[in-house]
Write an enzyme that holds these catalytic residues in place. Structure first.
Site, PDB file in Angstrom:
ATOM      1  N   ARG A  16      31.938 -14.805 -27.029  1.00 51.01           N
ATOM      2  CA  ARG A  16      30.946 -14.024 -27.769  1.00 51.01           C
ATOM      3  C   ARG A  16      31.510 -13.570 -29.114  1.00 51.01           C
ATOM      4  NH1 ARG A  16      30.197  -9.343 -30.555  1.00 51.01           N
ATOM      5  NH2 ARG A  16      31.452  -8.223 -28.990  1.00 51.01           N
ATOM      6  N   ASP A  17      32.397 -12.613 -29.102  1.00 51.70           N
ATOM      7  CA  ASP A  17      32.936 -12.060 -30.339  1.00 51.70           C
ATOM      8  C   ASP A  17      33.693 -13.110 -31.130  1.00 51.70           C
ATOM      9  OD1 ASP A  17      33.256  -9.999 -32.137  1.00 51.70           O
ATOM     10  OD2 ASP A  17      35.124  -9.306 -31.248  1.00 51.70           O
ATOM     11  N   HIS A 207      40.725  -3.025 -28.677  1.00 56.65           N
ATOM     12  CA  HIS A 207      40.130  -4.254 -29.190  1.00 56.65           C
ATOM     13  C   HIS A 207      40.641  -4.430 -30.622  1.00 56.65           C
ATOM     14  CE1 HIS A 207      36.423  -6.992 -29.387  1.00 56.65           C
ATOM     15  NE2 HIS A 207      36.892  -6.998 -30.623  1.00 56.65           N
ATOM     16  N   CYS A 240      34.870 -10.774 -38.295  1.00 62.94           N
ATOM     17  CA  CYS A 240      33.780  -9.816 -38.351  1.00 62.94           C
ATOM     18  C   CYS A 240      32.933 -10.119 -39.571  1.00 62.94           C
ATOM     19  CB  CYS A 240      34.287  -8.380 -38.410  1.00 62.94           C
ATOM     20  SG  CYS A 240      32.935  -7.176 -38.509  1.00 62.94           S
ATOM     21  N   ASN A 249      40.102 -11.779 -33.496  1.00 63.33           N
ATOM     22  CA  ASN A 249      40.692 -10.898 -32.501  1.00 63.33           C
ATOM     23  C   ASN A 249      42.089 -11.389 -32.150  1.00 63.33           C
ATOM     24  OD1 ASN A 249      38.266  -9.202 -31.545  1.00 63.33           O
ATOM     25  ND2 ASN A 249      37.493 -11.289 -31.447  1.00 63.33           N
TER      26      ASN A 249
END
Length: 308
Positions: A16-17, A207, A240, A249
């Site tokens: 997802r991220d 995170h 992001c 990440n």
């Protein structure tokens, strides 16, 4: 020497991220990626996001993805749900858990979801009511816990204030995000100390993005303070879209290598995670950004050459 936890839980956010900030990949490739991750020992995989396809087209097929994956018993498959419509789609997708997201900084909140921090929290109330009705656990993401690309440094007391509001809404856990990856261990320590004054450490996760190469150092700092839940992304996928220059990440493989070296149990096979990462990165036409993954691949090539 600080006391380290004996076991940590990894929340895998690559599907997802990670993928929401990469080039579009096919639904079939996403399904295969999640199915591979399901065989690694991971217990929590964030599998999709039910957000506006206009703003995040990479997640437009989340319902199809979650309906096609081979679910493994004991694994939580979660999804991001910013509003009631998203929550209803998550229910259709059979999400075991959902997540909402807020910001500790006003500037990021305005740029990310076009409202103030207080307004964003208000918007989540109907989502939380539905989650309680359907007995779906809700996780809270909190962005910009160290610095904001628009407002500068985020005061730790502000992070603690918004985190407490998310807990009061009904979130069982708050994932504290260094969204632009600029924090260093001292900043993380001060932030965690402030938040921990209001929220037990076992309801907090970290995170961290690795823009300035500090994610593992920051994770180590968090581990020494009792954090036992770490969000990470296979191969370091992602970034992001609302924070220019923010790299992906921290890589799951790098976190696993750190934990293995510290004698911290994760229950996850680092080689299998690396394999899943290489497969999805081939579809993206890029190399993994994980140093551990690259080293694992180099080791395997050397071993193959020796056997010939």
């Amino acid at each position: 020497m600080s006391i380290l936890p004996k076991h940590v839980s990894i929340v895998e956010v690559g599907a997802r991220d990670g993928l929401q900030n990469e080039n579009l990949v096919t639904t079939a490739d996403k399904v295969h990626f999640i199915n591979q991750l399901s065989q690694t020992g991971l217990k929590h995989i964030e599998a999709g996001a039910f957000v506006s396809p206009k703003w995040v087209p990479q997640m437009a097929d989340s319902l199809s993805v979650m309906n096609q994956i081979n679910r493994t018993s004991g694994i939580t498959y979660s999804a991001l749900t910013p509003n009631v419509k998203g929550f209803e789609l998550a229910l259709q997708a059979g999400a075991d858990q959902v997540a909402i997201f807020g910001s500790a900084s006003e500037g990021f909140s305005q740029h990310n979801i076009n409202c103030s921090v207080s307004e964003s929290l208000k918007r989540f109330e109907p989502v939380m009511e539905l989650a309680e009705q359907y007995q779906i656990p809700v996780r809270g993401y909190l962005s910009c816990v160290a610095n904001c690309p628009y407002d500068g440094a985020t005061p730790p007391v502000k992070v603690a204030e918004v985190a407490r509001e998310l807990i009061n809404l009904g979130c069982y856990e708050i994932s504290l995000g260094d969204t632009i990856g600029t924090a260093t261990p001292l900043r993380i320590a001060k932030m965690l100390e402030s938040v921990n004054q209001h929220i037990p450490i076992n309801q907090l996760a970290v995170h961290f993005h690795d823009t300035w190469g500090q994610a593992l150092a920051n994770i180590y700092q968090a581990l020494t303070m009792g954090i036992t839940v770490i969000d990470s992304s296979t191969s370091g996928l992602g970034g992001c879209p609302y924070a220019d220059g923010a790299s992906g990440n921290v890589a799951t493989e790098d976190v696993l290598y750190l934990c293995n070296g510290l004698g911290i149990e994760t229950g996850i096979d680092i080689d299998k995670v690396a394999d899943a990462g290489w497969t999805i990165c081939q579809q993206l036409g890029k190399l993994p950004s994980s140093k551990a993954s690259l080293a694992i691949r180099a080791r395997k090539i050397r071993d193959e050459q020796k056997r010939r």
